[in-house]
Write an enzyme that holds these catalytic residues in place. Structure first.
Site, PDB file in Angstrom:
ATOM      1  N   HIS A 233       0.816  -1.211   0.000  1.00 39.86           N
ATOM      2  CA  HIS A 233       0.000   0.000   0.000  1.00 39.86           C
ATOM      3  C   HIS A 233       0.853   1.266   0.000  1.00 39.86           C
ATOM      4  O   HIS A 233       0.338   2.369   0.131  1.00 39.86           O
ATOM      5  CB  HIS A 233      -0.911  -0.030   1.241  1.00 39.86           C
ATOM      6  CG  HIS A 233      -2.023   0.958   1.214  1.00 39.86           C
ATOM      7  ND1 HIS A 233      -2.184   1.935   2.171  1.00 39.86           N
ATOM      8  CD2 HIS A 233      -3.046   1.128   0.344  1.00 39.86           C
ATOM      9  CE1 HIS A 233      -3.243   2.657   1.899  1.00 39.86           C
ATOM     10  NE2 HIS A 233      -3.794   2.193   0.809  1.00 39.86           N
ATOM     11  N   LYS A 235       3.441   4.406  -1.154  1.00 37.73           N
ATOM     12  CA  LYS A 235       3.601   5.336  -2.263  1.00 37.73           C
ATOM     13  C   LYS A 235       4.990   5.961  -2.108  1.00 37.73           C
ATOM     14  O   LYS A 235       5.195   6.833  -1.265  1.00 37.73           O
ATOM     15  CB  LYS A 235       2.537   6.439  -2.249  1.00 37.73           C
ATOM     16  CG  LYS A 235       1.112   5.926  -2.456  1.00 37.73           C
ATOM     17  CD  LYS A 235       0.415   5.613  -1.186  1.00 37.73           C
ATOM     18  CE  LYS A 235      -1.037   5.229  -1.430  1.00 37.73           C
ATOM     19  NZ  LYS A 235      -1.604   4.431  -0.330  1.00 37.73           N
ATOM     20  N   HIS A 410      -8.968  11.827   1.976  1.00 32.43           N
ATOM     21  CA  HIS A 410      -8.168  10.608   1.913  1.00 32.43           C
ATOM     22  C   HIS A 410      -6.851  10.790   2.667  1.00 32.43           C
ATOM     23  O   HIS A 410      -6.022   9.871   2.720  1.00 32.43           O
ATOM     24  CB  HIS A 410      -7.901  10.253   0.438  1.00 32.43           C
ATOM     25  CG  HIS A 410      -7.298   8.914   0.207  1.00 32.43           C
ATOM     26  ND1 HIS A 410      -5.971   8.742  -0.131  1.00 32.43           N
ATOM     27  CD2 HIS A 410      -7.826   7.668   0.264  1.00 32.43           C
ATOM     28  CE1 HIS A 410      -5.717   7.454  -0.283  1.00 32.43           C
ATOM     29  NE2 HIS A 410      -6.819   6.774  -0.050  1.00 32.43           N
ATOM     30  N   LYS A 412      -4.016  10.909   5.412  1.00 38.18           N
ATOM     31  CA  LYS A 412      -3.688  10.066   6.557  1.00 38.18           C
ATOM     32  C   LYS A 412      -2.609  10.805   7.348  1.00 38.18           C
ATOM     33  O   LYS A 412      -1.409  10.573   7.152  1.00 38.18           O
ATOM     34  CB  LYS A 412      -3.212   8.703   6.087  1.00 38.18           C
ATOM     35  CG  LYS A 412      -4.149   8.055   5.054  1.00 38.18           C
ATOM     36  CD  LYS A 412      -3.385   7.080   4.186  1.00 38.18           C
ATOM     37  CE  LYS A 412      -4.076   6.804   2.878  1.00 38.18           C
ATOM     38  NZ  LYS A 412      -5.409   6.284   2.937  1.00 38.18           N
ATOM     39  N   ASP A 417       0.398  17.946  19.442  1.00 34.84           N
ATOM     40  CA  ASP A 417       0.876  19.214  20.010  1.00 34.84           C
ATOM     41  C   ASP A 417       1.390  20.094  18.879  1.00 34.84           C
ATOM     42  O   ASP A 417       0.748  20.216  17.851  1.00 34.84           O
ATOM     43  CB  ASP A 417       1.938  18.946  21.078  1.00 34.84           C
ATOM     44  CG  ASP A 417       1.407  18.107  22.228  1.00 34.84           C
ATOM     45  OD1 ASP A 417       0.194  18.173  22.495  1.00 34.84           O
ATOM     46  OD2 ASP A 417       2.198  17.376  22.854  1.00 34.84           O
TER      47      ASP A 417
END
Length: 492
Positions: A233, A235, A410, A412, A417
Site C-alpha cells: 500500500h 507510495k 483521503h 492520513k 501538540d
C-alpha cells in the site's frame, strides 16, 4: 477407487454423495476451527470467524480461505522480515557513531516524544535523521507538478513503488518522463502492486521494453485469493538518492482536482530532502530485493550524506506482514499517549482496534483536545458504517469528531501538540496495521507541524462538527446498520 464407484452404482448415489459432502464439510470445518485456535490470533477476530463458520458453514469456509488465513508466518514473509532486519542492522552500524548524540538532541526538543524514535531504533525499524527538509504537499495539484519536476531533473536513478498507478492523464505523463529518462541512460526501478494497479495498462511493458526493471508485487494472476490480503500500500518515489516523495496520494487523476472527476479529493503528501531520503531508499531496497532477489550498494549515488543544515528530525516507520511487531500501529499509539495538549487526526478508513480507541478516549478524558476528521461520505459502504459505529463512544469521552463535506478526505495525517507529525499511507484499521505493507514519516519539527495544523484548520472549515445529542438521536435503522458492519470488522 473401483470399489467406491461400484458402491455408488449399486446404491442410491445422490444420498451417498450428500453423506460424503457432509463428511468433507465437517472435516473442513473442524480443521479450520482448529487452525484458528492454534494461530492464537485476537480472540474477537477468532470468535468472529468461528461464529460465521457455525451459522453459515459454506460461506464461512469461503470467507476464511479468501480473507482469514494468516500467511504472515509463511516462509516468504518470515525470510523477508529476517533479511530486512539484517539490512537495517547494517545501515544502523554505519551510522551508530552519531545516533546517541542525535537522540539526546531530539530529547531536548520534543521531551518524551523522543521515545518514539528510541522504539523505532531499538526494534531496528528506523535510524533517526537530522538534516532534513520536509515539504507539505496538499492534493494532486501540489504533488504532481513537484514530482514531475523532480523526475525531469533525475541524473542517475529513479525508484518508484506504488499501490495505484493508473494509465490516465497523470500516469501517462509520468510514464512518458520515465521513458525519456531511460533513453537518456537513467536507471529506473519500478515496483507496483498487482492488485491495486488494475488500471495500469501497458505501462509496465513499455518501461521494461526500454530498459527499466519492473516488478509486480505479489502477482495476483495465479494466486489471486492467496495474495489478496497482503498488498503493498506504499507510495514511494526516490530520485538520485537526494529527493523523495511519500504520503497518501497515488498516481491517479482522481487526486488532481481539475473538474474531470465530480468528487473533490483531499489528500496529503510529502517531499523529502536530506538524510531521511536514505531511510526511504532503504525501505525501497527491501521491497526491491523481495521482488527481484537483487540489491544495490550502500554508497553514492544511491545513499548520500546531507549537506542541509535544517535541524529537522525525522524517522521512517514501515510495517507489513513480515514485521515482528505492528510498528505503524505502535508508533501511532505511542504518539497519542505522549500528547500533552492536542491530537489532530485525519483518516479516511477509521476502524480502530481497542488500543487506539482507548488511547483516544483516555486522551480526551484527561483534558487534551482530540479532533478527528472523517469523510462524510466514504468510498466504501461497509467501512463508512463500521467507522460510524465508533463515533458515539468517542463523543461520550469528549473527542471532537468532524465530517468532511467538501469531498472525500483521503489524507492520513496526525499532528501531536506543536512538534510531532505522522504522515504516510497508514489507515487506522486492521488491514493497515497487520496485513498491508505501509510507510509513514515521523517528523519532529515545529515549523512543519505548524503547516500541517494550518491545513487541518482549513479542513475544519470544510467540515461539519458532530453534535453528541444529534448523533444519539439518529434512527434505530442507522444505528443497526452501523452495528452490523462493526460486527463484521474482525473478518477483515
Amino acid at each position: 477407487m473401483y470399489q467406491v464407484l461400484y458402491f455408488l452404482w449399486g446404491t442410491n448415489w445422490h444420498i451417498a454423495l450428500k453423506i460424503i459432502g457432509y463428511v468433507l464439510i465437517s472435516l473442513s470445518f473442524l480443521g479450520v476451527v482448529g487452525t484458528i485456535l492454534l494461530e492464537n490470533r485476537n480472540p474477537v477476530k477468532a470468535m468472529a470467524y468461528i461464529m460465521l463458520l457455525v451459522f453459515v458453514p459454506i460461506l464461512g469456509l469461503v470467507v476464511y480461505y479468501y480473507l482469514g488465513r494468516d500467511l504472515r508466518k509463511k516462509r516468504r514473509f518470515t525470510l523477508k522480515g529476517s533479511k530486512d532486519e539484517t539490512l537495517m542492522l547494517r545501515y544502523w552500524e554505519s551510522q551508530r557513531k552519531e545516533i546517541d548524540q542525535m537522540q539526546l538532541q531530539l530529547r531536548k526538543q520534543v521531551a518524551s516524544k523522543q521515545e518514539i524514535s528510541a522504539m523505532l531504533l531499538n526494534t531496528r525499524h528506523s535510524v533517526l535523521s537530522c538534516d532534513n527538509r520536509v515539504q507539505l504537499l496538499l492534493n494532486g495539484e501540489e504533488k504532481f507538478p513537484a514530482v514531475m519536476d523532480a523526475l525531469r531533473a533525475a541524473k542517475h536513478h529513479i525508484h518508484i513503488e506504488y499501490y495505484i498507478f493508473a494509465a490516465d492523464d497523470v500516469g501517462n505523463a509520468i510514464a512518458e518522463i520515465l521513458l525519456e529518462k531511460l533513453r537518456a541512460g537513467v536507471e529506473v526501478r519500478f515496483i507496483y502492486d498487482d492488485l491495486g494497479c488494475d488500471k495500469i495498462g501497458d505501462i509496465p511493458d513499455l518501461l521494461e521494453e526500454n530498459g527499466a526493471e519492473v516488478f509486480a508485487f505479489s502477482p495476483v494472476l495465479i494466486n489471486f485469493y492467496l495474495n489478496a490480503n497482503y498488498r503493498n500500500h506504499r507510495k514511494i518515489i526516490i530520485i538520485d538518492g537526494e529527493v523523495g516523495f511519500t504520503g497518501g496520494i497515488n498516481i491517479d487523476d482522481r487526486y488532481l482536482n481539475n473538474a474531470k472527476h465530480p468528487v473533490f479529493w483531499r489528500d496529503t503528501h510529502l517531499k523529502l530532502e536530506g538524510d531521511v531520503v536514505n531511510l526511504l531508499q532503504l525501505q525501497f531496497m527491501m521491497s526491491y530485493r523481495y521482488c527481484s532477489k537483487q540489491t544495490f550498494p550502500f554508497s553514492p549515488p544511491y545513499f548520500h550524506r546531507s549537506d542541509l543544515n535544517e535541524n529537522c528530525f525525522a524517522d521512517i516507520v514501515a510495517s507489513g506482514p513480515d514485521s515482528e511487531f505492528p510498528m505503524a500501529m505502535q508508533t501511532i499509539l505511542m504518539a497519542i499517549n505522549n500528547a500533552r495538549r492536542s491530537i489532530r487526526i485525519s483518516n479516511p478508513y477509521f476502524i480502530p482496534n481497542e488500543q487506539i480507541l482507548t488511547a483516544l478516549q483516555m486522551a480526551a478524558l484527561s483534558g487534551k483536545t482530540v479532533q478527528l476528521i472523517l469523510p462524510f461520505r466514504g468510498d466504501s459502504f461497509f467501512v463508512q458504517h463500521a467507522a460510524q459505529s465508533y463515533i458515539k463512544s468517542l463523543l461520550d469521552a469528549g473527542v471532537k469528531v468532524y465530517f468532511y463535506q467538501k469531498g472525500f478526505i483521503h489524507a492520513k495525517s496526525i499532528a501531536i501538540d506543536d512538534n510531532l507529525a505522522i504522515v504516510g499511507s497508514v489507515n487506522l484499521d486492521y488491514r493497515s496495521f497487520y496485513l498491508n505493507s505501509e510507510i509513514a514519516v515521523v517528523v519532529y519539527d515545529k515549523t512543519f507541524v505548524h503547516k500541517l495544523n494550518a491545513a487541518f484548520e482549513q479542513d475544519l472549515q470544510d467540515s461539519e462538527h458532530i453534535d453528541r445529542r444529534s448523533w444519539r438521536n439518529r434512527s434505530l435503522w442507522q444505528k443497526f446498520i452501523d452495528g452490523v458492519c462493526r460486527l463484521l470488522t474482525p473478518l477483515l
